[in-house]
Design a protein around this motif. Sequence first.
Motif, short mmCIF file in Angstrom:
data_model
loop_
_atom_site.label_atom_id
_atom_site.label_comp_id
_atom_site.label_asym_id
_atom_site.label_seq_id
_atom_site.Cartn_x
_atom_site.Cartn_y
_atom_site.Cartn_z
N VAL B 126 0.76 -1.22 0.01
CA VAL B 126 0.02 -0.01 -0.22
C VAL B 126 0.98 1.25 0.13
O VAL B 126 0.62 2.30 -0.67
N ALA B 127 1.86 1.32 0.85
CA ALA B 127 2.74 2.54 1.00
C ALA B 127 3.39 2.84 -0.49
O ALA B 127 3.43 3.79 -0.98
N ALA B 128 3.81 1.71 -1.00
CA ALA B 128 4.29 1.70 -2.38
C ALA B 128 3.43 2.29 -3.46
O ALA B 128 3.75 3.16 -4.28
N MET B 129 2.37 1.74 -3.46
CA MET B 129 1.25 2.32 -4.66
C MET B 129 1.01 3.56 -4.25
O MET B 129 0.65 4.30 -5.28
N LYS B 130 0.91 3.97 -2.95
CA LYS B 130 0.63 5.28 -2.76
C LYS B 130 1.90 6.27 -2.24
O LYS B 130 1.70 7.12 -1.42
N LYS B 131 2.90 6.05 -2.80
CA LYS B 131 4.31 6.45 -2.62
C LYS B 131 3.99 8.22 -2.69
O LYS B 131 3.61 8.67 -3.52
N ASN B 207 10.33 -4.49 9.39
CA ASN B 207 11.08 -5.15 8.47
C ASN B 207 10.50 -5.35 7.22
O ASN B 207 10.89 -5.11 6.05
N VAL B 208 9.31 -6.33 7.30
CA VAL B 208 8.81 -6.76 6.12
C VAL B 208 8.26 -5.59 5.21
O VAL B 208 8.33 -5.45 4.19
N ALA B 209 7.55 -4.57 6.03
CA ALA B 209 7.01 -3.40 5.31
C ALA B 209 7.88 -2.61 4.49
O ALA B 209 7.60 -2.44 3.42
N LEU B 210 9.10 -2.21 5.22
CA LEU B 210 10.01 -1.35 4.78
C LEU B 210 10.66 -2.25 3.32
O LEU B 210 10.69 -1.36 2.29
N HIS B 211 10.91 -3.50 3.47
CA HIS B 211 11.44 -3.94 2.38
C HIS B 211 10.60 -4.21 1.21
O HIS B 211 10.94 -4.00 0.12
N THR B 212 9.39 -4.69 1.47
CA THR B 212 8.32 -4.81 0.40
C THR B 212 8.10 -3.55 -0.15
O THR B 212 7.78 -3.46 -1.37
N ARG B 213 8.01 -2.38 0.49
CA ARG B 213 7.69 -1.08 -0.19
C ARG B 213 8.71 -0.56 -0.99
O ARG B 213 8.52 -0.17 -2.20
N GLN B 214 10.15 -0.76 -0.50
CA GLN B 214 11.39 -0.66 -1.46
C GLN B 214 10.96 -1.38 -2.90
O GLN B 214 11.17 -0.70 -3.94
N LYS B 215 10.98 -2.82 -2.75
CA LYS B 215 10.85 -3.72 -3.75
C LYS B 215 9.82 -3.24 -4.71
O LYS B 215 9.66 -3.37 -5.90
N MET B 216 8.45 -3.03 -3.97
CA MET B 216 7.40 -2.65 -4.92
C MET B 216 7.70 -1.23 -5.77
O MET B 216 7.12 -1.29 -6.83
N ILE B 217 8.37 -0.38 -4.87
CA ILE B 217 8.75 0.76 -5.82
C ILE B 217 9.50 0.45 -6.92
O ILE B 217 9.37 0.93 -8.01
N ASP B 218 10.56 -0.22 -6.73
CA ASP B 218 11.26 -0.79 -7.89
C ASP B 218 10.57 -1.40 -8.88
O ASP B 218 10.83 -1.29 -10.07
N VAL B 219 9.70 -2.22 -8.59
CA VAL B 219 8.87 -3.22 -9.72
C VAL B 219 7.89 -2.09 -10.32
O VAL B 219 7.87 -2.25 -11.44
N LEU B 220 7.22 -1.15 -9.66
CA LEU B 220 6.49 -0.14 -10.19
C LEU B 220 7.37 0.70 -11.24
O LEU B 220 6.60 1.25 -12.22
N GLN B 221 8.49 1.02 -10.83
CA GLN B 221 9.35 1.77 -11.81
C GLN B 221 9.94 0.61 -12.91
O GLN B 221 10.69 1.35 -13.81
N SER B 222 9.74 -0.35 -13.02
CA SER B 222 10.52 -1.17 -13.88
C SER B 222 10.01 -1.19 -15.38
O SER B 222 8.87 -0.65 -15.44
N ASP B 223 10.88 -1.60 -16.30
CA ASP B 223 10.38 -1.50 -17.62
C ASP B 223 9.29 -2.38 -18.06
O ASP B 223 8.23 -2.07 -18.70
N TYR B 224 9.14 -3.52 -17.34
CA TYR B 224 7.96 -4.29 -17.54
C TYR B 224 6.49 -3.94 -16.75
O TYR B 224 5.72 -4.21 -17.57
N ILE B 225 6.59 -3.02 -16.08
CA ILE B 225 5.30 -2.48 -15.48
C ILE B 225 4.85 -1.34 -16.61
O ILE B 225 3.79 -1.33 -16.93
N LEU B 226 5.98 -0.67 -17.21
CA LEU B 226 5.73 0.49 -17.98
C LEU B 226 5.12 0.01 -19.35
O LEU B 226 4.15 0.31 -19.75
N PHE B 227 5.58 -1.17 -19.86
CA PHE B 227 5.29 -2.14 -20.71
C PHE B 227 3.72 -2.50 -20.86
O PHE B 227 2.94 -2.39 -21.71
#
Lengths: 307, 337
Positions: B126-131, B207-227
């Motif tokens: 949720v945090a990453a989606m609403k960054k 621990n889990v929330a902060l790691h997941t947030r960072q990973k999710m932000i990376d995923v959302l900025q990834s090329d495959y999400i853009l595509f």
Amino acid sequence: MSILEVKNLSVSFKQYTTGMKQKELQVISDLNVNLEAGKILAVVGASGSGKSLLAHAILGVLPSNAKISGSMTYAGEELTYSRKIALRGKEIALVPQSVNYLDPLMKVGKQVRTSVRSGDPARKQKEAFERYHLTQKVEELYPFQLSGGMARRTLLSTAVVSGAKVIIADEPTPGLDPAVMKEALRHFRELADSGCAVMLITHDIDSALSIADEIAVFYAGTTVEIAPVADFTGKGEALRHPYSKALWQALPQNEFIPLPGTQPHASSLPPGCLFEPRCPWATAACRKGRPDMRELREGTVRCIHAT
Amino acid sequence: MVKKLSFFLFMKGIRMATLLVAICFIFFLLVKNSPIDPVQAYIGADMLNVGPEQRAKIAAYWGLDQPVGVQFMNWGSAILSGDLGTSMIYRRPVADIIGERFINSLVLMLTAWVLSGVIGFILGVVAAMKKGTWLDRLIKGYCYTLASTPTFWMGLLVLIVFAVWLKWFPVGMGVPAGVLAEDVTLLDRIKHLILPAITLSILGVANVALHTRQKMIDVLQSDYILFARARGERGIVLFWRHGLRNVALPAITLQFAAFSELFGGAVLAEQVFSYPGLGQATVEAGVRGDVPLLLGLVIFSTLFVFIGNLIADLIYLVLDPRMRGGNRYAFYSRRKK
């Protein structure tokens, strides 16, 4: 008859500089392109000239800190953000640069099937794979298992199965050997011949010339010239803009003369004509303001001195 | 695939064996050089009634007069034959105590583990989606606060609020005091479990929330999400198809790899709540010089953490096609055969 028209497109990004100060970074200014059904428009220019951003702007997938202005029309109607969302993947499709644009954890067959908008996904995917000589086993592969050529054809398949009428290919050829590259380019020509409008973004002028109908030359985020392919010949006498001429003459098989200087960064654009600091024709008038795009001999050019 | 997996397990087995030998040896040396006198710890308060000769006899009976190396070999061979020794405080076999305590701790740790995993993952996504929004800042602030909160302090706080002020839950222990063992109901046990489990999971969430947030932000900025977006996917479908799997894999791995923190947290939480689990037994054994129990616990916790890491590695191997499929040209080599 143009299907997609981009007029005076400007894209800028909001950036935080020091502290809370915000700065607008203009990366595309007053850009014009025109796509026609059955034709290929090649967009050429150096890295950072805004080629990919144009593709992203048309599809509405720019980052949220981007601001766009100008007008885009699709099939004669204004292309608003909500219309972009409705049309992308259906009428307008992207063929991206590399295999990184595929989900690493999903089999490629499935990724192609999810791009199908109407009809039977499995059948359409199989047809597309057959058309591009991808064997049935490829469906079950993950992106990292694809070779460069296979990845290229898979990405093209995602666009073909969608049934889109406008195809935007963003650097579809780098890293391919000449034979595979030729084949990839031929696929785009086929798509155009079947009635699609193709925008081919590349920095490889040679490959652009071999299949395109028109070439748009980008410089520092704007179009400096749009010319028919036939004008790229000889010493570039038929070309209109000094930058296009310089680009043409810099090619190894032509004069091989590099143009001194570099393209200005978006943070330090010159006040007048964007090419003025490097232009051999520059006069005081060039510093007074950005020239408009004007028609000249079957093409368009953004230069007050061009004849 | 099977060949690869068995080779992987074989290598891990060797690694575990060497790790255990090394841990045992280091621990043995540490205990040998610590001020704990095993004879005194064994006899306890009756020490005054035991003469020096008797002490020497006990020491000789246990082999304490022999060189360190021989003692280690004696102890090691006993362990290998499955005999962990007898606990000095409980006067019962160490294996029995660990088994019994582990059941208590397992319930506690499992509850905390699942809760922190699920809540942490959801908060992170949720945090990453609403960054950048107030919701993201709230979740981030909450996580940073939690991440810098000591477990025992959190435990005390939870105790004060829910047990002392609100009186919703009992103050501590695993079962109600003054009730016969056969009269203790499941509900009683659950009531006693809730506060320590909450304490433990609240801290695991960060621990889990902060790691997941960072990973999710990376995923959302990834090329495959853009595509994927360029192909018209959006919202929940986009997240379900391309986001979830790419984020869940590292999150699950992280959660298994966090077994060590879970165990460490359990030691403190159980101490605060006087909850009769492995953690409390570890503290008891340490404070009262119960060497056999302490050694048994060290071996057990090593295995516990090692298995957590092993599962994390296995999940990657089984679920991530990039790890499973081997090399990029697997396709060609398979076709040749």
